[in-house]
Design a protein around this motif. Structure first.
Motif, PDB file in Angstrom:
ATOM      1  N   GLU A 181       0.822  -1.201   0.000  1.00  0.00           N
ATOM      2  CA  GLU A 181       0.000   0.000   0.000  1.00  0.00           C
ATOM      3  C   GLU A 181       0.862   1.259   0.000  1.00  0.00           C
TER       4      GLU A 181
ATOM      5  N   SER B 115      -8.959   5.691  -8.849  1.00  0.00           N
ATOM      6  CA  SER B 115      -8.887   4.265  -8.508  1.00  0.00           C
ATOM      7  C   SER B 115      -7.910   3.516  -9.407  1.00  0.00           C
TER       8      SER B 115
ATOM      9  N   GLU C 216      -6.925 -15.531   0.880  1.00  0.00           N
ATOM     10  CA  GLU C 216      -7.353 -14.374   1.673  1.00  0.00           C
ATOM     11  C   GLU C 216      -6.224 -13.353   1.789  1.00  0.00           C
TER      12      GLU C 216
ATOM     13  N   GLN D  33      -6.014 -11.510  -1.491  1.00  0.00           N
ATOM     14  CA  GLN D  33      -7.085 -10.509  -1.550  1.00  0.00           C
ATOM     15  C   GLN D  33      -6.665  -9.222  -0.833  1.00  0.00           C
ATOM     16  N   ARG D  34      -6.049  -9.359   0.320  1.00  0.00           N
ATOM     17  CA  ARG D  34      -5.610  -8.193   1.082  1.00  0.00           C
ATOM     18  C   ARG D  34      -4.550  -7.396   0.314  1.00  0.00           C
TER      19      ARG D  34
ATOM     20  N   TYR E  12      -4.084  -7.221  -2.957  1.00  0.00           N
ATOM     21  CA  TYR E  12      -4.688  -6.510  -4.089  1.00  0.00           C
ATOM     22  C   TYR E  12      -5.591  -5.379  -3.625  1.00  0.00           C
ATOM     23  N   ASP E  13      -6.357  -5.607  -2.554  1.00  0.00           N
ATOM     24  CA  ASP E  13      -7.248  -4.558  -2.051  1.00  0.00           C
ATOM     25  C   ASP E  13      -6.448  -3.334  -1.601  1.00  0.00           C
TER      26      ASP E  13
ATOM     27  N   GLY F 115      -7.565  -2.940  -5.640  1.00  0.00           N
ATOM     28  CA  GLY F 115      -8.405  -4.064  -6.029  1.00  0.00           C
ATOM     29  C   GLY F 115      -7.807  -4.862  -7.170  1.00  0.00           C
ATOM     30  N   TYR F 116      -8.170  -6.131  -7.220  1.00  0.00           N
ATOM     31  CA  TYR F 116      -7.555  -7.031  -8.202  1.00  0.00           C
ATOM     32  C   TYR F 116      -7.802  -6.577  -9.636  1.00  0.00           C
TER      33      TYR F 116
ATOM     34  N   LEU G 170     -10.588 -13.537  -6.204  1.00  0.00           N
ATOM     35  CA  LEU G 170      -9.995 -12.205  -6.229  1.00  0.00           C
ATOM     36  C   LEU G 170     -10.933 -11.171  -6.857  1.00  0.00           C
TER      37      LEU G 170
ATOM     38  N   GLY H 116     -14.089 -11.282  -6.377  1.00  0.00           N
ATOM     39  CA  GLY H 116     -15.233 -11.164  -5.483  1.00  0.00           C
ATOM     40  C   GLY H 116     -16.448 -11.926  -5.939  1.00  0.00           C
TER      41      GLY H 116
END
Length: 447
Positions: free
Chosen positions: A176, A184, A229, A232-233, A235-236, A240-241, A419, A421
């Motif tokens: 991050e 975005s 999981e 996912q974190r 990429y978020d 986001g993926y 990924l 969702g």
């Protein structure tokens, strides 16, 4: 019915024989070997072909360099029209072994005094071992690790310790911190874990597996859920993926605008071959590397590769056996090392950087390295090359399974849907496990 591109074909020769009975190998070689799928005729591949031709000058080798095609293989197997040697991805080997479409090679290895435990890394041999027999002669092992963009890390006040895979929160925070978004849309991502294509690698890092010790699919392992999981974190944390994937897909991966020149990435999981891609840009990039750590905190890696197999009904199995082993001998790899060194010297744009050849054989890797891999004058490249050599010995196998390519396909579909969702990791992996088990039972049930 096709299974992941591998057509299921019941054969009476299951268990290692051929349509005409068990295969015997001899040191009296036939005059011809027909080979299909050897599409590696760059400097490394051609030098090995030349070496084998000189060593087996009594054998005429005919090479069909067309890429391996699973449908073509099974169609030709049904008609009894396969060549003597086929090169394929190691993911296919156990599938065809379980169907009785290829020949076990233990007798071939014994005839030529080849000890698999000495010739190949254990994880490489395991890729082509099924039912306690070896079914392929492996070549190449491209270990992945985390390839760092030291310039981007330094700008963020970070270093390699930010990608300690025993500190998951730290990786997410680093990703991050280095990511730059316009709205975005990312213009830089901190970390590309290659979450779909390298999903199995991440599952191993979490203590999971995609195949159990018996070769049965194990996609619904709870540790695999944890791995998704975590992805996912990651990429978020970077938008986001979908946004990250779109950004990564636009990379000029092999060109002047590659992400390490343009600082579009802080770090990414890459196989060893990508170091060679970056050599022309040595004056423009600042790279480093760090291995992934397993659940116990030890460095590890896992990668697939190719293998040579002998199909059931091959007309010239003895010459095929000799040719496969000669092409993957240490002398052949040293010839390849010399060819790569000559190419490096002849092409100034490589900046004199020879990153080595990762053969699948520890002795050959070390011999090539000792003779041809020299200090580059670029400390980042030297450290990165060293890191890839260091991690190769710490590799593990993804596991050999008759489900083969179907399992890989189901795995990647499950990770992708998670990924994006579209499904929870638990549900996606449960569905993938069911599909992979159907493939396993259908193929394994033919033996």
């Amino acid at each position: 019915m096709a299974i992941g591109g591998v057509a299921v074909l019941a054969m009476t020769g299951c268990g290692g024989g051929s349509a005409s009975g068990p295969v015997s190998f001899s040191d009296e070689l036939e005059e011809t070997v027909q080979v299909w799928g050897f599409e590696n005729a760059d400097d490394v591949g051609q030098s090995r072909l030349d070496h084998a031709a000189a060593a087996l000058d009594e054998v005429d080798v005919e090479v069909d360099a067309a890429a391996f095609d699973a449908q073509r293989f099974t169609a030709q197997a049904a008609s009894g029209d396969l060549p003597d040697v086929v090169q394929m991805d190691r993911n296919f080997v156990a599938t065809y072994a379980a169907q009785g479409l290829i020949v076990p090679l233990d007798e071939c290895l014994a005839l030529h005094d080849v000890d698999a435990d000495e010739q190949w890394y254990p994880q490489v041999a395991a890729d082509v071992t099924w039912d306690d027999q070896m079914w392929g002669v492996p070549q190449f092992y491209q270990p992945p690790l985390v390839l760092l963009n030291e310039r981007v890390l330094a700008q963020a006040g970070l270093d390699a310790s930010a990608f300690d895979t025993t500190d998951l929160d730290g990786i997410v925070a680093a990703a991050e911190q280095m990511t730059v978004l316009e709205g975005s849309t990312p213009t830089r991502i901190g970390f590309d874990p290659q979450g779909v294509s390298k999903a199995a690698l991440w599952m191993l890092a979490f203590g999971g597996s995609i195949v159990d010790d018996e070769g049965m699919p194990a996609l619904d392992d709870p540790a695999n859920v944890e791995a998704i999981e975590f992805l996912q974190r990651v990429y978020d944390a970077q938008g986001g993926y979908a946004e990250v994937r779109s950004f990564v897909d636009a990379f000029d991966l092999f060109g002047d605008g590659n992400p390490y020149v343009t600082d579009q990435v802080g770090a990414a999981v890459f196989d060893q071959w990508y170091v060679n891609v970056l050599t022309p840009y040595a004056d423009q990039v600042q790279i480093g590397a760090t291995p992934l750590l397993d659940a116990e905190g030890s460095p590890f890696t896992a990668g697939s590769g190719q293998a040579f197999v002998i199909p059931i009904g091959a007309e010239h199995p003895s010459a095929a056996c000799a040719w496969m082993l000669e092409l993957t001998s240490q002398d052949a790899w040293l010839a390849a090392g010399q060819a790569r060194a000559d190419t490096t010297a002849a092409e100034p744009e490589r900046n004199g950087i020879n990153a080595g050849i990762f053969t699948g054989s520890p002795a050959a890797d070390e011999a090539v390295r000792d003779q041809f891999v020299q200090a580059t004058g670029y400390p980042g490249f030297d450290a990165t090359i060293q890191a890839y050599y260091d991690v190769a010995a710490d590799g593990v196998s993804f596991g050999a399974t008759p489900a083969g390519q179907q399992l890989q396909s189901e795995l990647q579909d499950a990770v992708l849907s998670s990924l994006l969702g579209e499904a929870t990791p638990e549900d996606a992996l449960a569905d993938a496990q069911d599909a992979a088990m159907r493939a396993y039972e259908q193929v394994a049930g033919t033996s």
